[in-house]
Design an enzyme around this catalytic site. Structure first.
Site, short mmCIF file in Angstrom:
data_model
loop_
_atom_site.label_atom_id
_atom_site.label_comp_id
_atom_site.label_asym_id
_atom_site.label_seq_id
_atom_site.Cartn_x
_atom_site.Cartn_y
_atom_site.Cartn_z
N LYS A 191 15.93 9.52 -10.60
CA LYS A 191 17.11 8.83 -10.03
C LYS A 191 16.73 8.43 -8.62
CE LYS A 191 21.89 10.22 -8.78
NZ LYS A 191 21.92 10.68 -7.40
O1 P6F Z 1 22.37 11.87 -4.50
C1 P6F Z 1 23.43 12.02 -3.99
C2 P6F Z 1 23.68 11.81 -2.56
O2 P6F Z 1 22.75 10.91 -2.07
P1 P6F Z 1 22.86 10.44 -0.57
O3 P6F Z 1 22.45 11.60 0.26
O4 P6F Z 1 24.28 10.00 -0.33
O5 P6F Z 1 21.87 9.29 -0.51
C3 P6F Z 1 24.52 12.44 -4.84
O6 P6F Z 1 25.50 13.10 -4.14
C4 P6F Z 1 25.17 11.45 -5.74
O7 P6F Z 1 25.06 12.07 -6.95
C5 P6F Z 1 24.55 10.10 -5.86
O8 P6F Z 1 24.55 9.47 -4.62
C6 P6F Z 1 25.29 9.24 -6.90
O9 P6F Z 1 26.62 9.05 -6.52
P2 P6F Z 1 27.08 7.71 -5.79
O10 P6F Z 1 26.07 7.36 -4.76
O11 P6F Z 1 27.14 6.66 -6.89
O12 P6F Z 1 28.43 8.00 -5.25
#
Ligand code: P6F
Length: 281
Positions: A191
Site C-alpha cells: 500500500k
Molecule cells: O496509512 C495511514 C496514514 O498515512 P499518513 O500518515 O496519513 O500518510 C492510514 O492511517 C490510513 O489507513 C491510510 O492513509 C488510508 O486512509 P486514507 O488516507 O484513505 O484516509
C-alpha cells in the site's frame, strides 16, 4: 515456506481480491494514527460498528483495522469480507522527531485469534528509524508466513533525506524505491502513495515485480470525481485497487462513493460514468 502455508496465503488473499485480481479495502486506523478528530465531519462514524455495517452493506471487499477495533466490529463483516489487521502504528501525540517511527501494538497470534485474513505493518523508507521498522516487518512476515497468513506492507517513503533529495515523499522515484524494497522483503501486498500520474504509478507497479500495489487513499478530495479519477488511473497503471479511509468515512452516506469506486475498480468504468450511475454528479 511449505506448500500448505503457500496455499493458506493464496486462499486468504482471495478474500480481498476478486477474480480480476483487484480489491477495494476500507481503512479504519485513523482514530489511533491521526486521532479521533478525523471523524469530526461525520461524528457517528467514530462508532466502529456503525461505519463497518455501512461499508459492508455497500459491498466493500475488505477492511483494515487495528486489533482493538476488530474486536469491537469484526462481527459486522460478512464471512467473505477480507479482514486485515495492522500490527504497527504511532499516535500524532509523539514528539515530532519520533513521528518517523511506527511501533508494534499487537502480535500475529492476536490477529489470528481475531480471524484475520492478512496482517499489515508500516515501513517508513528513508526514516532514521528505518532499521527498526525493517526488523519489525521481517518478524511479522516470518511468523505470519509460518501460519499461511499474507503480509501487507504500508511502504511509505518519509524522512529528512527524502525531502532533501526528492523534494516530496510522493515523488515517483522514491515511492517506486519503497515498493521495490517491500517486494524484496517478501510483502504479499503493498500500500503506497499516489505519484501524481498513471505513467509514474505504472513504474511503481513494475518495481513491485508482481506484488499487488494498492493506493493509499489520502485526505478527502474536494469532490468525488477527483478521487474517482485517481483510482481510475491507478487501475489503468496496473495497480490492484485502493485502501480508502477518509474519502469513505468522512461522507454522511458512504454507499454511493463505495459503489462508484467498485465500478471503477472492478468494471473499468470511466470515473464520470461511475459517479453519475451512483448519483454523485
Ligand atoms: O496509512 C495511514 C496514514 O498515512 P499518513 O500518515 O496519513 O500518510 C492510514 O492511517 C490510513 O489507513 C491510510 O492513509 C488510508 O486512509 P486514507 O488516507 O484513505 O484516509
Amino acid at each position: 515456506m511449505n506448500a500448505f502455508q503457500n496455499i493458506g496465503i493464496k486462499r486468504r488473499l482471495r478474500r480481498f481480491f476478486r477474480r480480476d485480481g483487484r480489491a477495494l479495502i476500507f481503512a479504519m486506523d485513523h482514530g489511533f494514527e491521526h486521532g479521533p478528530e478525523d471523524f469530526n465531519e461525520v461524528w457517528e462514524h467514530i462508532k466502529p460498528k456503525i461505519i463497518i455495517r455501512k461499508v459492508v452493506r455497500a459491498g466493500i471487499d475488505g477492511v483494515m483495522m487495528l486489533p482493538g477495533i476488530a474486536r469491537i466490529a469484526a462481527d459486522e463483516l460478512k464471512p467473505d469480507t477480507g479482514l486485515m489487521i495492522k500490527l504497527t502504528s504511532k499516535t500524532n501525540l509523539r514528539p515530532k522527531e519520533d513521528q518517523l517511527l511506527q511501533s508494534p501494538l499487537g502480535f500475529v497470534e492476536d490477529a489470528i485469534k481475531l480471524g484475520a485474513d492478512a496482517v499489515a505493518a508500516t515501513v517508513y523508507w528513508g526514516s532514521p528509524y528505518e532499521d527498526i521498522m525493517m526488523k519489525q516487518f521481517a518478524e511479522v512476515a516470518s511468523i505470519a508466513h509460518d501460519f499461511g497468513l499474507p503480509v501487507v506492507q504500508f511502504a511509505y517513503p518519509r524522512g529528512p533525506y527524502i525531502n532533501e533529495k526528492y523534494g516530496k515523499k510522493e515523488d515517483y522515484r522514491v515511492v517506486m524505491y519503497g515498493a521495490r524494497a517491500a517486494a524484496e522483503m517478501g510483502a504479499d501486498m503493498i500500500k503506497t502513495y499516489w505519484t501524481g500520474s498513471k505513467e509514474t504509478f505504472a513504474k511503481v507497479v513494475d518495481a513491485a515485480a508482481g506484488v499487488p500495489v494498492l493506493l493509499s487513499g489520502g485526505a478527502k478530495a474536494k469532490n468525488p470525481l477527483e478521487f474517482l479519477k485517481v483510482v481510475y488511473d491507478v487501475i489503468e497503471a496496473g495497480g490492484a485497487g485502493a485502501v480508502v479511509g477518509r474519502n469513505i468515512f468522512q461522507r454522511e452516506n458512504p454507499e454511493p462513493m463505495i459503489k462508484a469506486l467498485l465500478r471503477v475498480i472492478h468494471r473499468n468504468e470511466e470515473p464520470e460514468e461511475a459517479a453519475k450511475a451512483e448519483g454523485l454528479l
